[in-house]
Design a protein around this motif. Structure first.
Motif, short mmCIF file in Angstrom:
data_model
loop_
_atom_site.label_atom_id
_atom_site.label_comp_id
_atom_site.label_asym_id
_atom_site.label_seq_id
_atom_site.Cartn_x
_atom_site.Cartn_y
_atom_site.Cartn_z
N SER A 158 -80.32 90.35 -44.50
CA SER A 158 -80.56 88.94 -44.72
C SER A 158 -79.44 88.17 -44.04
O SER A 158 -78.27 88.44 -44.28
N LYS A 159 -79.82 87.24 -43.22
CA LYS A 159 -78.83 86.43 -42.52
C LYS A 159 -78.59 85.11 -43.23
O LYS A 159 -77.54 84.51 -43.10
N ARG A 160 -79.57 84.67 -44.00
CA ARG A 160 -79.49 83.33 -44.59
C ARG A 160 -79.14 83.34 -46.07
O ARG A 160 -78.83 82.29 -46.62
N ASP A 194 -85.05 88.87 -45.29
CA ASP A 194 -85.67 87.56 -45.13
C ASP A 194 -86.33 87.47 -43.77
O ASP A 194 -86.09 88.28 -42.88
N ASP A 236 -88.93 84.38 -41.34
CA ASP A 236 -89.12 82.96 -41.06
C ASP A 236 -89.97 82.23 -42.09
O ASP A 236 -90.14 81.03 -42.01
#
Length: 172
Positions: free
Chosen positions: A12-14, A107, A109
């Protein structure tokens, strides 16, 4: 079931892992304290809670038999029954203690967050204690500084419910 990739693809980047874990621990705390109405309120209006049958854990939740398949109305009814004296198996209530581990995030888009974890629920009741093990997959939606549960899919790690008393009267 909520799709989840292999370990090397999960990330997960966000989303902050600690914030997600805190949310899962909060959910576990509500369930262990039998604050079921507050737990129910963690779900989105279109939320769904599914526990597939032990003999077909990878089945199609829309076509196959499930032990639990609750939408918003079903969650309301389940909580109402468990909080009343009509749930005889939970009167008096069990004492539960949950352990959440192996949390993974993914996650994309869509804006939602897929979370996978292992849950162990120890349920104490006369005459003894039983343990439920589940692979739990969530679809979480961010709301302000926290999350809401859009989907919760708990696959029991048991071939049968006989070894845990033959029933699933608690929420995983």
């Amino acid at each position: 079931m909520i799709d989840f990739p292999d370990a090397e693809q999960a990330s997960s980047k966000r989303f902050d892992r600690a914030a997600v874990e805190d949310f899962l621990y909060y959910e576990a705390q509500l369930l262990d304290a039998w604050k079921l109405e507050e737990w129910r309120d963690l779900f989105t209006p279109d939320g769904r809670y599914v526990v597939p049958a032990t003999d077909n854990p990878a089945g199609d939740v829309d076509l196959d038999l499930n032990l639990i398949d609750d939408d918003h109305v079903g969650l309301q009814g389940r909580v109402q029954r468990l909080m009343s004296t009509y749930a005889h198996i939970e009167n008096p209530r069990s004492t539960t203690s949950r352990v959440i581990s192996n949390v993974r995030l993914r996650d994309d888009d869509s804006g939602d967050l897929a979370v996978r974890c292992t849950a162990v629920v120890h349920r104490s009741r006369v005459p003894g204690t039983t343990s439920y093990v589940a692979d739990v997959r969530y679809l979480l939606r961010q709301k302000e500084n926290s999350f809401r549960i859009a989907r919760k899919h708990a696959v029991l790690g048991h071939h049968t419910l006989r070894d845990v008393g033959g029933v699933l009267s608690i929420i995983l």
